[in-house]
Design a protein around this motif. Structure first.
Motif, PDB file in Angstrom:
ATOM      1  N   ASP A  23       0.807  -1.224   0.000  1.00 36.70           N
ATOM      2  CA  ASP A  23       0.000   0.000   0.000  1.00 36.70           C
ATOM      3  C   ASP A  23       0.842   1.277   0.000  1.00 36.70           C
ATOM      4  O   ASP A  23       0.406   2.326   0.451  1.00 36.70           O
ATOM      5  CB  ASP A  23      -0.972  -0.006   1.181  1.00 36.70           C
ATOM      6  N   ARG A  24       2.073   1.155  -0.522  1.00 38.93           N
ATOM      7  CA  ARG A  24       2.944   2.333  -0.552  1.00 38.93           C
ATOM      8  C   ARG A  24       2.331   3.464  -1.384  1.00 38.93           C
ATOM      9  O   ARG A  24       2.294   4.613  -0.965  1.00 38.93           O
ATOM     10  CB  ARG A  24       4.285   1.920  -1.153  1.00 38.93           C
TER      11      ARG A  24
ATOM     12  N   PHE B 205       4.017  -3.012   7.555  1.00 37.15           N
ATOM     13  CA  PHE B 205       4.034  -1.738   6.849  1.00 37.15           C
ATOM     14  C   PHE B 205       3.051  -1.700   5.712  1.00 37.15           C
ATOM     15  O   PHE B 205       3.195  -0.950   4.775  1.00 37.15           O
ATOM     16  CB  PHE B 205       5.453  -1.443   6.333  1.00 37.15           C
ATOM     17  N   GLY B 206       2.026  -2.549   5.766  1.00 35.24           N
ATOM     18  CA  GLY B 206       1.004  -2.503   4.742  1.00 35.24           C
ATOM     19  C   GLY B 206       1.339  -3.307   3.508  1.00 35.24           C
ATOM     20  O   GLY B 206       0.539  -3.381   2.598  1.00 35.24           O
ATOM     21  N   HIS B 207       2.526  -3.914   3.436  1.00 28.70           N
ATOM     22  CA  HIS B 207       2.896  -4.611   2.221  1.00 28.70           C
ATOM     23  C   HIS B 207       2.372  -6.038   2.206  1.00 28.70           C
ATOM     24  O   HIS B 207       2.467  -6.702   1.197  1.00 28.70           O
ATOM     25  CB  HIS B 207       4.410  -4.596   2.036  1.00 28.70           C
ATOM     26  N   CYS B 208       1.893  -6.520   3.333  1.00 29.88           N
ATOM     27  CA  CYS B 208       1.537  -7.931   3.421  1.00 29.88           C
ATOM     28  C   CYS B 208       0.037  -8.151   3.446  1.00 29.88           C
ATOM     29  O   CYS B 208      -0.458  -9.093   4.047  1.00 29.88           O
ATOM     30  CB  CYS B 208       2.185  -8.562   4.638  1.00 29.88           C
ATOM     31  N   ALA B 249       8.151  -0.955   0.452  1.00 27.48           N
ATOM     32  CA  ALA B 249       7.133  -0.095   1.058  1.00 27.48           C
ATOM     33  C   ALA B 249       7.611   1.351   1.114  1.00 27.48           C
ATOM     34  O   ALA B 249       6.848   2.234   1.487  1.00 27.48           O
ATOM     35  CB  ALA B 249       6.782  -0.598   2.455  1.00 27.48           C
ATOM     36  N   GLY B 250       8.882   1.576   0.751  1.00 27.77           N
ATOM     37  CA  GLY B 250       9.384   2.948   0.669  1.00 27.77           C
ATOM     38  C   GLY B 250      10.484   3.291   1.650  1.00 27.77           C
ATOM     39  O   GLY B 250      10.989   4.421   1.650  1.00 27.77           O
ATOM     40  N   ARG B 445       5.376   2.519  10.778  1.00 30.65           N
ATOM     41  CA  ARG B 445       4.708   2.776   9.513  1.00 30.65           C
ATOM     42  C   ARG B 445       4.903   4.216   9.052  1.00 30.65           C
ATOM     43  O   ARG B 445       5.131   4.486   7.871  1.00 30.65           O
ATOM     44  CB  ARG B 445       3.228   2.469   9.704  1.00 30.65           C
ATOM     45  N   ALA B 452       8.942   6.982   1.820  1.00 29.56           N
ATOM     46  CA  ALA B 452       8.322   6.672   0.530  1.00 29.56           C
ATOM     47  C   ALA B 452       7.941   7.954  -0.189  1.00 29.56           C
ATOM     48  O   ALA B 452       8.168   8.115  -1.395  1.00 29.56           O
ATOM     49  CB  ALA B 452       7.076   5.802   0.729  1.00 29.56           C
ATOM     50  N   PHE B 453       7.370   8.874   0.572  1.00 30.21           N
ATOM     51  CA  PHE B 453       6.945  10.123  -0.061  1.00 30.21           C
ATOM     52  C   PHE B 453       8.150  10.931  -0.524  1.00 30.21           C
ATOM     53  O   PHE B 453       8.148  11.532  -1.604  1.00 30.21           O
ATOM     54  CB  PHE B 453       6.084  10.948   0.899  1.00 30.21           C
TER      55      PHE B 453
END
Lengths: 143, 561
Positions: A23-24, B205-208, B249-250, B445, B452-453
């Motif tokens: 969700d990056r 981190f939201g990647h999974c 994830a960044g 996170r 990432a940003f």
């Protein structure tokens, strides 16, 4: 209502499908839209009914869904159907992420307003959300 | 080791600095790399002396900076772990056979190696009949939900000579149980099996994926899998810390290595708390590391990761055995750096990533396919990835010397500087009470999201070149073949599951699922660690489905939602 009207604050719902990963990008898009002055409701992995329900409850102008790991067309079709069932088929849906060439005709057939694949500029994404929001019923009602 | 600037600067360095000053004035040639580490334009022996790096251990010697074996590729080259997965078992078997034919399923010592990725429903532990998943079945990975699927996928394979690697999220423990059960039916005992399960059972981190275990439940379950395997499946990797996914994830390299090692610490602290020996649990650990952003930095972070894993396990946890101190590393090139624009140039990006991985001394390698920004890889793209690895291995001399960049003033200095930065990052996590607290508070996170940003901002402004996106852009439309899995798979997967459910001994299956719940509750209460995974294997032998087992695990160990 015009694009430069200070009362024009687009409200956007962003999410990923519940059956996805990575969700990056959706977080990055959320920040870019907020930096542009939009109100962003960012929910994470949700099923189509929850996405539609939240969009209506939060009174958003545009819905953005990001995909990475499959199910692009099926999930989008379910979301559009859920909006239609709730009487909100006018809410524009934008999809982005790993969108394969063979997904695009089906996504367009669902009524998706824009498709963003990898490498698009944030400026182009922001502009699309603004333009779509400008035409939304909520914004028209402000005048 | 911190930099000691009081060490003597060599006469040559003094003269060089004078020349630079004369010629370029006050121009600053220092750059900041992705790890946030300042990089000098030139390094020399003074840099090594300032870091106390004059005398380094050799490969195979603690802390394994230079590699975990005394000689490495000269004796045994890396495994080719091309990531594959789509359709149902019989569909994927065709891609496995293609890899075999092209020499690409190269495991250790003449054996085979396969690296399987599951579709999102299987990866998250949902059966194909779970509401809302139909469009994802077999779409971006293989659909597996029952023991029989592995018997079809691996029919006729000698599992004693097969490294079987499974990339899986929340569904990992139950998915692993299906494999062990299928192997038993095929006549192989647990101690004959080799491979690993990634066991990404918490969404750091939201990647999974969305649905996963609760942070606390996930560490308990990870230790249960580790304890079971230490006894019954000792040659199988039970958990992979994915530095790669955290990068994807960044995160910066320092954040990614730091968070991966903080996860190691969290699992071993959980094992200690449960009164288990840490050595057998640590021996099941492995890493998945990302390559392809900066060649020297990638090598340096990998060397730093190996030495930190050894030092942390030895110093914090008293580990002493080989397996518990040596970080086994599976490299993968960076998917997030692959562009949909001019996709064939991803072949070049992936080749440099693979070269860095070979120079870093990794144990296995996934070279991504160039068309992955467009969709699932075509056979042509998979074969090109394989050839990339084969050219590096066979033509470019990478097998001749272990840790070939050792002694480079730059790489040695950078390895040290990345290590320092990672230790400072881990200290921040420790100050907040450890990784679980940092996950629950949202800090981990937020750190990654900010990086990432920043990366995206650099690409947008052009500060960070990305060829085809912000440099050397072409606007000719390109036609590319994109692999399309069979859309009829969803229906077939559901029918096949219904068939197995109709044929199984329902009473035996129900009893096994009841025992699974009891075992899970015991483990969650801190008793009989290892018994939950044993009960999963028994349930899989009774033909319980992935989703039936997962529903119980989610109930007992809690979810993140």
């Amino acid at each position: 209502m015009t694009n430069d009207d200070p009362r024009f604050v687009p409200r956007v719902l962003l999410t990923k499908s519940f059956i996805d990963s990575h969700d990056r990008a959706i977080g990055t898009i959320a920040k870019a839209l907020r930096d542009d002055g939009m109100e962003v409701v960012l929910i994470d992995y949700r099923v189509a009914d929850e996405i539609a329900g939240t969009a209506i409850e939060e009174d958003v102008d545009v819905i953005g869904v990001s995909f990475m790991s499959g199910g692009q067309v099926d999930t989008t079709r379910s979301l559009v159907q859920a909006l239609r069932d709730a009487g909100h088929e006018e809410l524009p849906v934008v999809v982005g992420g790993t969108i394969r060439p063979f997904d695009i005709p089906d996504l367009e057939a669902c009524g998706v307003k824009a498709v963003f694949r990898g490498g698009e500029t944030l400026a182009a994404v922001v502009e699309t959300f603004r333009t779509l929001a400008l035409g939304s019923p909520r914004q028209s009602a402000v005048d | 080791m911190a930099i000691d600037s009081s060490t003597t600067t060599s006469a040559a360095r003094v003269a060089w600095e004078r020349t630079v000053k004369d010629r370029y004035g006050d121009t600053d040639f220092v750059t900041i790399n992705r790890s946030g580490v300042p990089v000098q334009p030139v390094y020399d022996s003074t840099d090594l002396a300032a870091r106390g790096l004059d005398e380094a251990p050799l490969p195979g010697q603690f802390p394994f900076t230079r590699g975990i074996y005394p000689v490495h590729y000269q004796h045994q080259p890396w495994m080719d772990l091309q990531i594959i997965g789509y359709g149902m078992a019989r569909n994927l078997r065709e891609r496995m056979d293609l890899l075999d034919r092209e020499g690409g399923a190269r495991g250790y010592f003449g054996g085979a190696a396969y690296n399987i990725i599951f579709d999102m429903p299987s990866s998250m532990g949902f059966d194909p009949d779970y509401p809302g998943v139909e469009g994802s079945i077999g779409d971006a990975g293989i659909s597996v939900c029952k023991t029989e699927d592995y018997e079809v996928l691996l029919a006729g394979k000698d599992l004693t000579k097969t490294h079987f690697s499974m990339v899986c999220n929340a569904g990992s423990p139950a998915m692993f149980a299906l494999y062990v059960a299928a192997a038993k039916r095929m006549g192989f005992e647990g101690d004959q099996l080799k491979g690993n399960i990634t066991n990404y059972i918490y969404d750091f981190f939201g990647h999974c994926g969305g649905m996963n275990f609760s942070p606390r439940g996930s560490y308990r379950l990870a230790v249960d899998v580790g304890a079971y395997c230490a006894e019954h499946v000792p040659n199988f990797g039970t958990i992979t810390f994915s530095e790669h996914n955290i990068c994807e994830a960044g995160a910066t390299n320092v954040q990614a290595v730091g968070l991966a090692l903080a996860s190691v610490i969290a699992v071993l602290e959980e094992a200690q708390k449960l009164g288990l020996e840490t050595d057998p649990i640590a021996a099941g650990m492995g890493f998945h590391v990302r390559f392809g952003e900066d060649l020297f930095e990638d090598v340096a972070k990998t060397r730093a990761l190996r030495q930190l894993f050894a030092k942390i396990n030895a110093e914090r946890f008293g580990c002493t055995t080989n397996g518990a101190l040596r970080a086994r590393i599976h490299a993968q090139t960076a998917g997030s750096l692959a562009t949909a624009q001019q996709p064939r140039i991803n072949i070049i990006r992936n080749a440099y990533g693979a070269l860095a991985a070979a120079m870093a001394g990794v144990n296995g390698m996934t070279v991504n396919a160039y068309d992955e920004a467009l969709g699932l890889p075509t056979e042509e793209a998979v074969t090109l990835s394989l050839r990339t690895s084969q050219i590096i291995a066979e033509e470019q001399g990478l097998k001749k010397v272990t840790d070939p960049l050792a002694g480079s003033y730059y790489v040695e200095s950078l390895t040290n500087d990345v290590e320092e930065a990672v230790l400072a990052f881990i200290a921040k996590i420790d100050e907040q009470g450890g990784l679980i607290e940092c996950i629950e508070s949202g800090w981990a996170r937020a750190e990654v999201a900010a990086s990432a940003f920043e990366w995206r901002r650099e690409v947008e402004t052009g500060e960070r070149p990305l060829i085809g996106v912000n440099r050397f852009v072409t606007d000719e439309p390109e036609e590319h073949n994109v692999f399309r899995p069979d859309p009829a798979v969803a229906r077939m997967a559901i029918d096949d599951l219904n068939r197995v459910k109709a044929q199984r001994d329902q009473a035996a299956c129900d009893a096994a699922l009841t025992r699974l719940r009891e075992a899970g509750e015991n483990v969650m209460a801190g008793r009989e660690i290892g018994s939950c995974t044993a009960a999963l294997v028994d349930a899989a032998l009774a033909d319980a489905s992935l989703g039936e087992m997962q529903a119980i695990l989610f109930d007992v160990f809690g979810t993140n939602k």
